[in-house]
Motif scaffolding. Structure first.
Motif, PDB file in Angstrom:
ATOM      1  N   ALA A   8       1.188  -1.138   0.130  1.00 58.16           N
ATOM      2  CA  ALA A   8      -0.123   0.322   0.178  1.00 58.16           C
ATOM      3  C   ALA A   8       1.020   1.110   0.369  1.00 58.16           C
ATOM      4  CB  ALA A   8      -0.581  -0.141   1.251  1.00 58.16           C
ATOM      5  N   VAL A   9       0.282   2.355  -0.658  1.00 58.57           N
ATOM      6  CA  VAL A   9       1.406   3.897  -0.862  1.00 58.57           C
ATOM      7  C   VAL A   9      -0.302   4.720  -0.420  1.00 58.57           C
ATOM      8  CG1 VAL A   9       2.958   5.198  -1.958  1.00 58.57           C
ATOM      9  CG2 VAL A   9       2.901   2.673  -2.461  1.00 58.57           C
ATOM     10  N   VAL A  10      -0.301   5.431   0.738  1.00 61.23           N
ATOM     11  CA  VAL A  10      -0.826   6.671   0.693  1.00 61.23           C
ATOM     12  C   VAL A  10      -0.750   8.062   0.492  1.00 61.23           C
ATOM     13  CG1 VAL A  10      -2.706   7.297   2.766  1.00 61.23           C
ATOM     14  CG2 VAL A  10      -1.860   4.697   2.377  1.00 61.23           C
ATOM     15  N   ALA A  66       1.856   5.700 -12.679  1.00 62.40           N
ATOM     16  CA  ALA A  66       3.061   4.716 -12.747  1.00 62.40           C
ATOM     17  C   ALA A  66       2.791   3.806 -11.443  1.00 62.40           C
ATOM     18  CB  ALA A  66       3.801   6.308 -12.690  1.00 62.40           C
ATOM     19  N   LEU A  67       2.395   4.436 -10.564  1.00 61.47           N
ATOM     20  CA  LEU A  67       2.407   3.298  -9.266  1.00 61.47           C
ATOM     21  C   LEU A  67       1.751   2.260  -8.959  1.00 61.47           C
ATOM     22  CD1 LEU A  67       2.342   6.235  -6.518  1.00 61.47           C
ATOM     23  CD2 LEU A  67       3.683   5.065  -6.125  1.00 61.47           C
ATOM     24  N   VAL A  68       0.894   2.638  -9.763  1.00 59.80           N
ATOM     25  CA  VAL A  68      -0.464   1.531  -9.999  1.00 59.80           C
ATOM     26  C   VAL A  68       0.735  -0.034 -10.770  1.00 59.80           C
ATOM     27  CG1 VAL A  68      -1.880  -0.107 -11.289  1.00 59.80           C
ATOM     28  CG2 VAL A  68      -2.506   1.705  -9.486  1.00 59.80           C
ATOM     29  N   ASP A  69       1.734   0.484 -12.047  1.00 63.30           N
ATOM     30  CA  ASP A  69       2.565  -0.213 -12.978  1.00 63.30           C
ATOM     31  C   ASP A  69       3.146  -1.218 -12.148  1.00 63.30           C
ATOM     32  OD1 ASP A  69       0.294   0.531 -14.939  1.00 63.30           O
ATOM     33  OD2 ASP A  69       1.910   1.740 -16.038  1.00 63.30           O
ATOM     34  N   ALA A  70       3.918  -0.283 -11.079  1.00 66.15           N
ATOM     35  CA  ALA A  70       5.518  -0.172 -10.831  1.00 66.15           C
ATOM     36  C   ALA A  70       4.708  -1.551  -9.781  1.00 66.15           C
ATOM     37  CB  ALA A  70       5.653   0.691  -9.523  1.00 66.15           C
ATOM     38  N   TYR A 124       2.055  -1.043  -6.611  1.00 70.56           N
ATOM     39  CA  TYR A 124       1.726  -0.526  -5.396  1.00 70.56           C
ATOM     40  C   TYR A 124       0.153  -0.964  -5.216  1.00 70.56           C
ATOM     41  CZ  TYR A 124       6.790   0.347  -4.689  1.00 70.56           C
ATOM     42  OH  TYR A 124       7.638   0.619  -4.436  1.00 70.56           O
ATOM     43  N   ARG A 125      -0.681  -0.540  -4.446  1.00 71.00           N
ATOM     44  CA  ARG A 125      -1.939  -0.492  -4.487  1.00 71.00           C
ATOM     45  C   ARG A 125      -2.241   0.919  -3.782  1.00 71.00           C
ATOM     46  NH1 ARG A 125      -5.296  -2.100   1.046  1.00 71.00           N
ATOM     47  NH2 ARG A 125      -7.650  -1.886  -0.030  1.00 71.00           N
ATOM     48  N   VAL A 126      -2.806   1.923  -4.649  1.00 69.41           N
ATOM     49  CA  VAL A 126      -2.689   3.155  -4.156  1.00 69.41           C
ATOM     50  C   VAL A 126      -3.492   3.693  -4.527  1.00 69.41           C
ATOM     51  CG1 VAL A 126      -2.129   5.494  -4.949  1.00 69.41           C
ATOM     52  CG2 VAL A 126      -0.856   3.556  -6.452  1.00 69.41           C
ATOM     53  N   LEU A 127      -3.979   4.502  -2.398  1.00 66.63           N
ATOM     54  CA  LEU A 127      -4.980   4.710  -2.053  1.00 66.63           C
ATOM     55  C   LEU A 127      -4.733   6.017  -1.578  1.00 66.63           C
ATOM     56  CD1 LEU A 127      -4.503   2.026  -0.884  1.00 66.63           C
ATOM     57  CD2 LEU A 127      -5.862   3.233   1.633  1.00 66.63           C
ATOM     58  N   LEU A 155      -9.920  -0.084   4.585  1.00 66.74           N
ATOM     59  CA  LEU A 155      -9.214  -0.329   3.665  1.00 66.74           C
ATOM     60  C   LEU A 155      -8.307  -1.606   4.151  1.00 66.74           C
ATOM     61  CD1 LEU A 155      -8.893   3.254   1.751  1.00 66.74           C
ATOM     62  CD2 LEU A 155     -10.718   1.579   1.296  1.00 66.74           C
ATOM     63  N   GLY A 156      -8.086  -2.123   5.358  1.00 65.81           N
ATOM     64  CA  GLY A 156      -7.587  -2.995   5.595  1.00 65.81           C
ATOM     65  C   GLY A 156      -5.797  -3.124   4.658  1.00 65.81           C
ATOM     66  N   ALA A 157      -5.646  -1.962   5.282  1.00 63.57           N
ATOM     67  CA  ALA A 157      -3.891  -1.620   5.251  1.00 63.57           C
ATOM     68  C   ALA A 157      -3.191  -1.794   6.540  1.00 63.57           C
ATOM     69  CB  ALA A 157      -4.246   0.127   4.458  1.00 63.57           C
ATOM     70  N   GLU A 158      -2.725  -2.586   6.819  1.00 64.21           N
ATOM     71  CA  GLU A 158      -2.228  -2.580   8.023  1.00 64.21           C
ATOM     72  C   GLU A 158      -0.995  -1.332   8.590  1.00 64.21           C
ATOM     73  OE1 GLU A 158      -0.168  -5.110  11.281  1.00 64.21           O
ATOM     74  OE2 GLU A 158      -1.674  -6.287  10.103  1.00 64.21           O
ATOM     75  N   GLN A 159      -0.185  -2.007   7.130  1.00 60.07           N
ATOM     76  CA  GLN A 159       1.159  -0.467   6.680  1.00 60.07           C
ATOM     77  C   GLN A 159       1.455   0.061   5.484  1.00 60.07           C
ATOM     78  OE1 GLN A 159       4.412  -3.592   6.989  1.00 60.07           O
ATOM     79  NE2 GLN A 159       4.739  -2.589   9.360  1.00 60.07           N
ATOM     80  N   ALA A 160       1.713   0.878   5.043  1.00 54.73           N
ATOM     81  CA  ALA A 160       2.075   1.526   4.310  1.00 54.73           C
ATOM     82  C   ALA A 160       2.330   2.427   3.856  1.00 54.73           C
ATOM     83  CB  ALA A 160      -0.038   2.890   3.581  1.00 54.73           C
ATOM     84  N   ALA A 161       3.154   2.690   3.061  1.00 56.02           N
ATOM     85  CA  ALA A 161       4.129   3.901   2.402  1.00 56.02           C
ATOM     86  C   ALA A 161       3.643   4.898   2.132  1.00 56.02           C
ATOM     87  CB  ALA A 161       5.054   3.678   1.036  1.00 56.02           C
ATOM     88  N   LEU A 162       3.833   6.133   3.019  1.00 53.97           N
ATOM     89  CA  LEU A 162       3.126   7.731   2.906  1.00 53.97           C
ATOM     90  C   LEU A 162       3.727   8.795   2.081  1.00 53.97           C
ATOM     91  CD1 LEU A 162       2.326   8.233   6.859  1.00 53.97           C
ATOM     92  CD2 LEU A 162       0.699   6.942   4.878  1.00 53.97           C
ATOM     93  N   VAL A 163       2.723   8.883   1.333  1.00 53.01           N
ATOM     94  CA  VAL A 163       3.924   9.783   0.537  1.00 53.01           C
ATOM     95  C   VAL A 163       2.647  11.126  -0.298  1.00 53.01           C
ATOM     96  CG1 VAL A 163       4.488  10.780  -2.197  1.00 53.01           C
ATOM     97  CG2 VAL A 163       4.993   8.285  -1.485  1.00 53.01           C
ATOM     98  N   ALA A 164       3.137  12.236   0.554  1.00 47.08           N
ATOM     99  CA  ALA A 164       2.662  13.074   0.787  1.00 47.08           C
ATOM    100  C   ALA A 164       3.268  14.667   0.376  1.00 47.08           C
ATOM    101  CB  ALA A 164       2.281  13.724   2.625  1.00 47.08           C
ATOM    102  N   ALA A 165       2.706  16.146   0.422  1.00 43.33           N
ATOM    103  CA  ALA A 165       2.907  17.234  -0.228  1.00 43.33           C
ATOM    104  C   ALA A 165       2.443  18.751   0.909  1.00 43.33           C
ATOM    105  CB  ALA A 165       2.275  17.344  -1.543  1.00 43.33           C
ATOM    106  N   SER A 166       3.352  19.568   1.323  1.00 43.82           N
ATOM    107  CA  SER A 166       2.985  20.220   1.710  1.00 43.82           C
ATOM    108  C   SER A 166       2.127  20.489   2.813  1.00 43.82           C
ATOM    109  CB  SER A 166       2.804  21.699   0.454  1.00 43.82           C
ATOM    110  OG  SER A 166       2.061  22.348   1.133  1.00 43.82           O
ATOM    111  N   GLY A 167       0.939  20.941   3.316  1.00 39.68           N
ATOM    112  CA  GLY A 167       0.163  20.546   3.949  1.00 39.68           C
ATOM    113  C   GLY A 167       0.264  19.184   4.194  1.00 39.68           C
ATOM    114  N   GLY A 168       0.207  18.802   3.748  1.00 40.37           N
ATOM    115  CA  GLY A 168      -0.140  17.409   4.093  1.00 40.37           C
ATOM    116  C   GLY A 168       1.054  16.338   4.555  1.00 40.37           C
ATOM    117  N   GLY A 169       2.092  16.629   4.331  1.00 40.31           N
ATOM    118  CA  GLY A 169       3.620  16.434   4.894  1.00 40.31           C
ATOM    119  C   GLY A 169       3.669  16.718   6.167  1.00 40.31           C
TER     120      GLY A 169
END
Length: 254
Positions: A13-15, A33-37, A39-42, A72-86
């Motif tokens: 998972a990637v959030v 791009a993430l799906v093709d690589a 990953y499950r993208v949320l 969504l059943g994602a116990e763990q995930a990578a977090l990708v965030a920008a600006s205030g989302g960071g």
């Protein structure tokens, strides 16, 4: 309340957490791009952005993201965030470090940063325009400030639409609900972290990335000489390989 969201792909998972000048649509260039690589993208709209309404009771953005992951059943995930989302991602990763496999922060904000003169002036001017009812002017201020010289017209229009929508939703709210503040220490973050800043961004965000790189245990700071505040929209052709390469490397070490 469940945040408005969408899910695509299969795999780890990637959030994606959007900037506060945008909504989840800012990640349109990254999702395929993430799906093709592999990953499950949320991705979600935080409260008062995109299609998620304003809150009607005290709330916490990081808790909202955690609740969505649980749903969504994602116990763990990578977090990708920008600006205030960071800022949201940093709080999440400090509160629940075992749930975060990797952290990518693009031009991140940080609760521990005291705004410099440039950022304070931007905030003053934005508030002035909104209080005067000039949402178009406040929107254009954000478009000019957020996007670097390599952003094309389509990227500028995308930010214009997202930011104007956010202003309209937030100004129309009958009352302002304060978020629940949770004190955290970034030193609690254990995930490998990539901090990306832009040479053409306000100095505050370059300073934040440099300071966090010193405080996080497994972090590196990369400054992009071509970028402004929203590099993933400005040059997705350059950011997507960078993002995917880092995530692949981080997951290979788990």
């Amino acid at each position: 309340m469940t945040l408005t969201h969408d899910v695509a792909g299969k795999g780890p998972a990637v959030v994606l957490v959007h900037a506060t000048a945008c909504d989840r649509r800012m990640w349109d260039p990254q999702v395929p791009a993430l799906v093709d690589a592999g990953y499950r993208v949320l991705r979600c709209d935080l409260r008062g952005f995109g299609r998620t309404p304003m809150p009607d009771r005290p709330y916490n953005n990081a808790q909202d993201v955690a609740d969505l992951m649980d749903e969504l059943g994602a116990e763990q995930a990578a977090l990708v965030a920008a600006s205030g989302g960071g800022r949201v991602a940093l709080e999440f990763a400090a509160r629940w470090p075992r749930r975060v496999t990797a952290l990518v922060l693009l031009s991140t904000a940080w609760a521990g940063h005291e705004a410099g003169a440039e950022l304070r002036e931007f905030g003053r001017r934005e508030d002035e325009l909104i209080e005067a009812g000039d949402l178009a002017g406040a929107t254009e201020l954000n478009v000019r400030t957020c996007l670097g010289p390599q952003a094309d017209d389509a990227a500028r229009e995308k930010v214009r639409v997202m930011q104007r929508n956010a202003f309209e939703v937030q100004v129309a709210a009958s009352e302002e609900v304060e978020p629940i503040r949770v004190e955290t220490e970034v030193t609690e973050i254990t995930a490998p972290c990539l901090l990306v800043s832009g040479h053409h961004d306000l100095a505050d965000f370059r300073q934040i990335a440099a300071r966090l790189a010193d405080r996080l245990a497994h972090a590196r700071h990369l400054e992009l000489d071509w970028a402004g505040h929203l590099p993933s929209l400005e040059r997705p052709d350059l950011v997507n390989p960078l993002l995917i390469g880092f995530l692949h490397g981080a997951h290979a070490t788990i």
